[in-house]
Scaffold this active site. Sequence first.
Site, short mmCIF file in Angstrom:
data_model
loop_
_atom_site.label_atom_id
_atom_site.label_comp_id
_atom_site.label_asym_id
_atom_site.label_seq_id
_atom_site.Cartn_x
_atom_site.Cartn_y
_atom_site.Cartn_z
N GLU A 116 13.65 21.97 1.45
CA GLU A 116 13.92 21.47 0.10
C GLU A 116 13.41 20.04 -0.10
O GLU A 116 13.85 19.35 -1.01
CB GLU A 116 15.43 21.53 -0.21
CG GLU A 116 16.07 22.90 -0.09
CD GLU A 116 15.60 23.94 -1.11
OE1 GLU A 116 14.81 23.59 -1.99
OE2 GLU A 116 16.03 25.10 -0.99
N HIS A 140 22.51 18.78 -0.26
CA HIS A 140 22.58 20.18 -0.72
C HIS A 140 23.42 21.00 0.26
O HIS A 140 23.22 20.92 1.47
CB HIS A 140 21.16 20.76 -0.81
CG HIS A 140 21.10 22.24 -0.94
ND1 HIS A 140 21.69 22.93 -1.98
CD2 HIS A 140 20.52 23.20 -0.17
CE1 HIS A 140 21.46 24.23 -1.83
NE2 HIS A 140 20.77 24.42 -0.73
N HIS A 142 26.07 24.87 0.67
CA HIS A 142 26.36 26.23 0.21
C HIS A 142 27.87 26.45 0.18
O HIS A 142 28.39 27.27 0.95
CB HIS A 142 25.71 27.26 1.15
CG HIS A 142 24.23 27.24 1.19
ND1 HIS A 142 23.49 27.99 2.10
CD2 HIS A 142 23.31 26.58 0.43
CE1 HIS A 142 22.19 27.78 1.90
NE2 HIS A 142 22.05 26.93 0.90
N GLU A 170 42.28 14.88 -12.13
CA GLU A 170 41.38 13.75 -11.86
C GLU A 170 39.91 14.16 -11.73
O GLU A 170 39.05 13.30 -11.53
CB GLU A 170 41.88 12.96 -10.65
CG GLU A 170 43.20 12.30 -11.02
CD GLU A 170 43.82 11.41 -9.95
OE1 GLU A 170 43.16 11.16 -8.93
OE2 GLU A 170 44.95 10.99 -10.16
N HIS A 211 23.38 30.26 -5.21
CA HIS A 211 22.78 29.60 -4.04
C HIS A 211 23.65 28.44 -3.53
O HIS A 211 24.06 28.46 -2.38
CB HIS A 211 21.37 29.13 -4.42
CG HIS A 211 20.65 28.44 -3.29
ND1 HIS A 211 19.28 28.35 -3.21
CD2 HIS A 211 21.11 27.78 -2.20
CE1 HIS A 211 18.93 27.71 -2.11
NE2 HIS A 211 20.03 27.34 -1.48
#
Length: 272
Positions: A116, A140, A142, A170, A211
């Site tokens: 990525e 990133h 999952h 909150e 994803h």
Amino acid sequence: MKIEESKFLEGFVRLTADAFKKGWHERNGGNLSYRIPQEEIESVRQSLHEVQEWQDIGNTVPELAGEYFLVTGSGKYMRNVELSPEENVAVIQVDAEGKKYGIVWGLTAGGRPTSELPTHLAAHELKKKMTGGRNKVIYHAHPTNLIALTFVLPLKDKEFTHELWEMATEDPVIFPEGIGVVPWMVPGGKEIADASVKLMEKYRVVVWAHHGLFVCGDDFDEAFGLMDTVEKAAEICVKVRSMGGKQQTIPEDGFRQLAKDFKIDLNQDFLK
Ligand code: 2HA
Ligand code: ZN
């Protein structure tokens, strides 16, 4: 000093270890990158080697010319970073045109930076500009509940955000600008990078449908905290729906009152 003694490597490793234990990183899932400021890269110069080979980034990031990043390796497992950072992560430098990268430390058993990389570097370029250099982390993961919700919530920024804001009082304070949603796309390329970065102009959290999640932060604590907060909201949402759905919720005016009292710039477009 050696890079192994640096605070930034320690912070990077701590995030990967904690995040694996959270269950957000099955197998080689997820990736992390840190833009290393000049004084920090100078402090570990003795550990760095020359670039052997310049490779295409798969994107163009001219504003990051010459910058250094600590990044996870493609196909490497988050749970192994703690055991052997030098085999599982790399320090890369971006070339003078912002088109290629070269490895200057790490990935000692071979490999490439995260698949990525086009999204990470494009997001770094944008956030560096937007925050005057404060933002240094792109992350990133999952997370299970968040991914599950992308099968049932509308894939629309407003609806997705509002539902998650409702899940803990909150939460609107932590992501007041809201959450952007990228529809399903093939990961790893320029298309998903462009779609994500476009949303990163407005948000610090971007969902990739079916994803995972992309977040940014000034430091490791902020990026991890944002991931954790959004995933916790998603977990509450899954539980509420599993118990038959909402019987009551935060009143719409409650959000306005919260914004006023907490002095936050809550995205008014996402209120009903
Ligand atoms: O396998 O998570 O999106 C790494 C990834 C790609
Ligand atoms: Zn992924």
